[in-house]
Motif scaffolding. Structure first.
Motif, mmCIF file in Angstrom:
data_model
loop_
_atom_site.group_PDB
_atom_site.id
_atom_site.type_symbol
_atom_site.label_atom_id
_atom_site.label_comp_id
_atom_site.label_asym_id
_atom_site.label_seq_id
_atom_site.Cartn_x
_atom_site.Cartn_y
_atom_site.Cartn_z
ATOM 1 N N TYR A 116 27.515 5.032 49.643
ATOM 2 C CA TYR A 116 27.457 3.578 49.581
ATOM 3 C C TYR A 116 26.469 3.059 50.614
ATOM 4 O O TYR A 116 26.042 3.770 51.534
ATOM 5 N N TYR B 27 30.811 8.653 51.083
ATOM 6 C CA TYR B 27 32.143 8.059 50.957
ATOM 7 C C TYR B 27 33.133 9.142 50.543
ATOM 8 O O TYR B 27 32.825 9.965 49.675
ATOM 9 N N PRO B 28 34.356 9.138 51.093
ATOM 10 C CA PRO B 28 34.874 8.239 52.128
ATOM 11 C C PRO B 28 34.472 8.653 53.542
ATOM 12 O O PRO B 28 34.701 7.921 54.482
ATOM 13 N N SER B 29 33.868 9.878 53.650
ATOM 14 C CA SER B 29 33.472 10.397 54.949
ATOM 15 C C SER B 29 32.473 11.516 54.732
ATOM 16 O O SER B 29 32.309 12.026 53.611
ATOM 17 N N TYR C 83 40.916 6.061 45.452
ATOM 18 C CA TYR C 83 40.865 5.694 46.865
ATOM 19 C C TYR C 83 41.265 4.232 47.059
ATOM 20 O O TYR C 83 41.049 3.378 46.182
ATOM 21 N N LEU D 101 40.243 1.037 48.749
ATOM 22 C CA LEU D 101 39.010 0.504 49.309
ATOM 23 C C LEU D 101 39.225 -0.259 50.609
ATOM 24 O O LEU D 101 38.273 -0.531 51.345
ATOM 25 N N ASP E 137 39.822 3.184 52.781
ATOM 26 C CA ASP E 137 39.130 4.387 52.305
ATOM 27 C C ASP E 137 40.018 5.629 52.303
ATOM 28 O O ASP E 137 39.542 6.762 52.432
#
Length: 397
Positions: free
Chosen positions: A87, A102-104, A157, A159, A162
Motif C-alpha cells: 500500500y 501489508y500488513p508487515s 484483515y 483495516l 491490520d
C-alpha cells in the motif's frame, strides 16, 4: 447511454505506468506513474532479509482503495518479488510513491522451512466493515517454474489495526489441479453475515464463502466455462489463445439483502447473471436443478472478451475492461444487454493496453466517483507474459 453524463471524473491506474484522471472531455491527467516499483525500505537491514529481490520482477496487477490507503498487489510472477500485497497513503504527494508491504514486512518474508503469511495474491477487496479480503493463490514463480507452495486461501484483515482476523483454506474438494483463484467479490450488507465469491478461472467454478458459518461450497455451471469461439485474443497486434473460465464479477443490490451477480468468463464475449439468493444457499446452489436460475444476458460483440468488471452501487452502472480492445466500457443493467446499450468510457492503444483491474469508489474529498483501473504492465512486459503464459498449466494470467 453516454458515459459522460454519468460520472464527471474518472481515475485510472496503469500498472507500471500511470494513475490517471479521465475527465469528461476524455483527456487524461497523470496522478501517479511508475517506470519500476520501489519499496519504502525502513533500513538496509530490512533489505538484507530479502536477498532474492529483483526490482524488475515486481510488477503490479490489482488494487483497492480505502479512505486513507491505496493497496497494490504484486503477484509472484518470479522469485524476485518482495511483497505480494502493498500500500501507499492517499495523501502521498510523490508522483511515484514507494510501496509498503501489508500488513508487515514479516508477513512476506521467507524463512527456513516456512512460507510467508501471504504468498501471492492477484486481487483483493475492502468491505464496509473495515475488513480487507485477500485471495491468496499460493502460487509462486508463475512465469518460470510454477510452484503451489500452499493451498489457495482467503485471508481477512482488520483495516483498523491490520490484524489478521481469519484465514480460510479453500477445501481440496472445491478446487482442481488447474485451479487459479484470480478474482473476488464481497457482499457485505451485514458485517456478521458477509459472503465472499471466489472466481476460479482454471476450475472453472465459483466458491462461495460464508463469514458467519466459516464454511464454503463450490458452485458449478456451464456459464462459467470458456467459449471455444472466444479463445482467440489479439492485444495490440499479438495474437494468442486463452481458455480462461469465470473471471469478471459485479454485484448489484436488489434491496432485499441480496444481489444480482453479473459475471462472465474471460474467454467469452457473453455476460450472465444469477441471484446471490441462490448462491448463498449451499443446497440450492450445488443442486443440479439450479440450471435455469442462471441467465444469459447477451454479447459484447466481436473482440468483446472482458477481464474484470465492477458495479458501482451509487449509479447502478456496470463497468468492465475489454482485453482485446484496450478499453473500459459500461452498461446500465436496467437496459437490455445489447451493443447499442453499451458505451466506451476510454480507449487507448498505447496507455490502455490490456486493462486488468477496475474499481469504482466514492471520493469523500471531492464527492465524485473514482474509477480506478489497474492495467497490465507496459507492452514489453505483456509480450513476455503472453509468451511464457502458454507453459503455465493452462492457468493463463
Amino acid at each position: 447511454m453516454q458515459a459522460k453524463s454519468i460520472i464527471p471524473f474518472f481515475y485510472v491506474l496503469l500498472q507500471c505506468h500511470f494513475w490517471m484522471m479521465v475527465i469528461a472531455s476524455d483527456k487524461l491527467d497523470v496522478v501517479y506513474h511508475w517506470k519500476q516499483l520501489e519499496y519504502e525500505w525502513p533500513s538496509n537491514d530490512t533489505e538484507l532479509l530479502f536477498p532474492g529481490y529483483k526490482q524488475e520482477d515486481n510488477l503490479p496487477l490489482g488494487l483497492e482503495i480505502t479512505s486513507t490507503r491505496i493497496f497494490v498487489t504484486v503477484p509472484r510472477w518470479r522469485r524476485g518479488v518482495v511483497a505480494s500485497l502493498n500500500y501507499f497513503y492517499r495523501n502521498d504527494t510523490r508522483r511515484s510513491p514507494n510501496l509498503i508491504p501489508y500488513p508487515s514486512w514479516e508477513a512476506h518474508q521467507y524463512e527456513a522451512g516456512s512460507v510467508p503469511e501471504i504468498i501471492s495474491t492477484f486481487r483483493i477487496r475492502a468491505d464496509r466493515c473495515e475488513r480487507l479480503w485477500v485471495l491468496d493463490t499460493g502460487f509462486t514463480d508463475i512465469l518460470d517454474s510454477p510452484e503451489q507452495q500452499a493451498p489457495p486461501a482467503l485471508l481477512i484483515y482488520d483495516l483498523r489495526d491490520d490484524r489478521l482476523l481469519r484465514k480460510f483454506v479453500i477445501p481440496e474438494d472445491q478446487r482442481t489441479p488447474d485451479s487459479l483463484f484470480a478474482n473476488i467479490a464481497v457482499e457485505d450488507y451485514s458485517c456478521e453475515d458477509t459472503f465472499a465469491y471466489l472466481a476460479d478461472l482454471g476450475g472453472p467454478g465459483l466458491v462461495v464463502y460464508s463469514w458467519k458459518s466459516e464454511k464454503s461450497w463450490l458452485v458449478k455451471h456451464h456459464f462459467f466455462q470458456p467459449d471455444p469461439q472466444a479463445e482467440e485474443f489479439n492485444v495490440s497486434g499479438i495474437s494468442f489463445q486463452w481458455t480462461d473460465g469465470l473471471f469478471g464479477m459485479g454485484l448489484a443490490s436488489t434491496n432485499d439483502g441480496y444481489s444480482i451477480m453479473y459475471f462472465h468468463p474471460l474467454s467469452s464475449t457473453m455476460e450472465y447473471s444469477v441471484s446471490t439468493k441462490l448462491l448463498r444457499d449451499p443446497e440450492r446452489a450445488t443442486s443440479l436443478d439450479n440450471f435455469h436460475e442462471f441467465h444469459a444476458l447477451g454479447s459484447r460483440g466481436r473482440n468483446g472478451q472482458s477481464s474484470v468488471s465492477f458495479l458501482d452501487p451509487n449509479t447502478g452502472v456496470l463497468f468492465y475492461a475489454l482485453a482485446s480492445l484496450n478499453a473500459i466500457a459500461c452498461w446500465k443493467p436496467r437496459n437490455m444487454f445489447k451493443i447499442e446499450q453499451q458505451d466506451f468510457i476510454y480507449v487507448d492503444n498505447v496507455t490502455m493496453v490490456f486493462p486488468n483491474d477496475l474499481k469504482v469508489k466514492i471520493s469523500l474529498d471531492f464527492k465524485i466517483n473514482e474509477i480506478s483501473s489497474f492495467l497490465d504492465c507496459e507492452f514489453s512486459c505483456i509480450h513476455e507474459k503472453l509468451e511464457n503464459a502458454r507453459n503455465v498449466y493452462n492457468m493463463q494470467i
